[in-house]
Design an enzyme around this catalytic site. Structure first.
Site, mmCIF file in Angstrom:
data_model
loop_
_atom_site.group_PDB
_atom_site.id
_atom_site.type_symbol
_atom_site.label_atom_id
_atom_site.label_comp_id
_atom_site.label_asym_id
_atom_site.label_seq_id
_atom_site.Cartn_x
_atom_site.Cartn_y
_atom_site.Cartn_z
ATOM 1 N N TYR A 171 26.898 36.148 30.817
ATOM 2 C CA TYR A 171 25.821 36.243 31.820
ATOM 3 C C TYR A 171 25.408 37.690 32.061
ATOM 4 O O TYR A 171 24.221 37.993 32.146
ATOM 5 C CB TYR A 171 26.230 35.558 33.124
ATOM 6 N N LYS A 210 22.881 31.535 24.269
ATOM 7 C CA LYS A 210 21.804 32.499 24.552
ATOM 8 C C LYS A 210 20.441 31.856 24.349
ATOM 9 O O LYS A 210 19.523 32.052 25.145
ATOM 10 C CB LYS A 210 21.957 33.726 23.667
ATOM 11 N N ILE A 241 25.763 24.758 32.410
ATOM 12 C CA ILE A 241 25.246 25.041 31.070
ATOM 13 C C ILE A 241 26.460 25.018 30.149
ATOM 14 O O ILE A 241 27.392 25.804 30.323
ATOM 15 C CB ILE A 241 24.459 26.372 30.977
ATOM 16 N N TYR A 242 26.473 24.077 29.225
ATOM 17 C CA TYR A 242 27.615 23.904 28.329
ATOM 18 C C TYR A 242 27.144 23.616 26.912
ATOM 19 O O TYR A 242 26.154 22.909 26.716
ATOM 20 C CB TYR A 242 28.506 22.740 28.794
#
Length: 175
Positions: free
Chosen positions: A142, A109, A96-97
């Site tokens: 996270y 988010k 996830i970037y």
């Protein structure tokens, strides 16, 4: 900024390779041995490697876009495509970037919340990922989004063995 999402196909191969390299280099190049890092990039983000991942029926790449501009991407793995757990009721968030120029705007988010609502994810018990033990910014992100550390695994950047924290999110908490 309203995000929209598209599932990647082979027609996205070149763009996916570009954003994969660009975001990984921006995130980790400064913290790694230059030769190890170069070797890793040329292998992990080779066009044929990404094509193989795109064709895997257990892997799913998505672009996050603002209007027509790709601002980030993520990759989900189920079943045999998962790098560690490989349980049918688990799903791995392997990547996830968000592009550097879009960071700090809450897009990460928003993307993570979208992932948690995907039909593919809704039928799973746990969403899990690996994050480099020294990436405190990502670990905090996270943790702030409900993920909890449950283990570690080795991760190679070239010949440099690093340690990733395994972090999980119990999807039943969304019900």
């Amino acid at each position: 900024m309203e995000l929209n999402y598209t599932l990647c196909t082979l027609t996205d191969l070149k763009s996916l390779k570009e954003i994969s390299e660009q975001t990984f280099i921006a995130a980790f190049e400064k913290d790694n041995n230059p030769q190890d890092f170069k070797n890793y990039i040329s292998s992990a983000f080779a066009l044929e490697k990404i094509k193989e991942e795109l064709l895997d029926e257990n892997s799913f790449f998505y672009f996050a876009r603002i209007k027509d501009n790709i601002v980030g991407y993520f990759k989900l793995n189920i079943n045999s495509a998962q790098t560690d757990i490989k349980k049918a009721d688990h799903i791995e968030l392997e990547r996830i970037y968000v592009l550097p120029q879009y960071q700090g705007k809450g897009l990460g988010k928003e993307i993570l919340n979208f992932i948690k609502r995907l039909p593919l994810v809704k039928h799973k018990e746990r969403l899990w990922l690996g994050v480099w033990e020294y990436n405190t910014k990502a670990i905090n992100f996270y943790q702030n989004n409900g993920f909890v550390k449950f283990g570690t695994h080795p991760y190679l950047i070239g010949s440099d063995q690093q340690t990733d924290w395994l972090m999980g999110f119990k999807l039943s908490t969304l019900l």
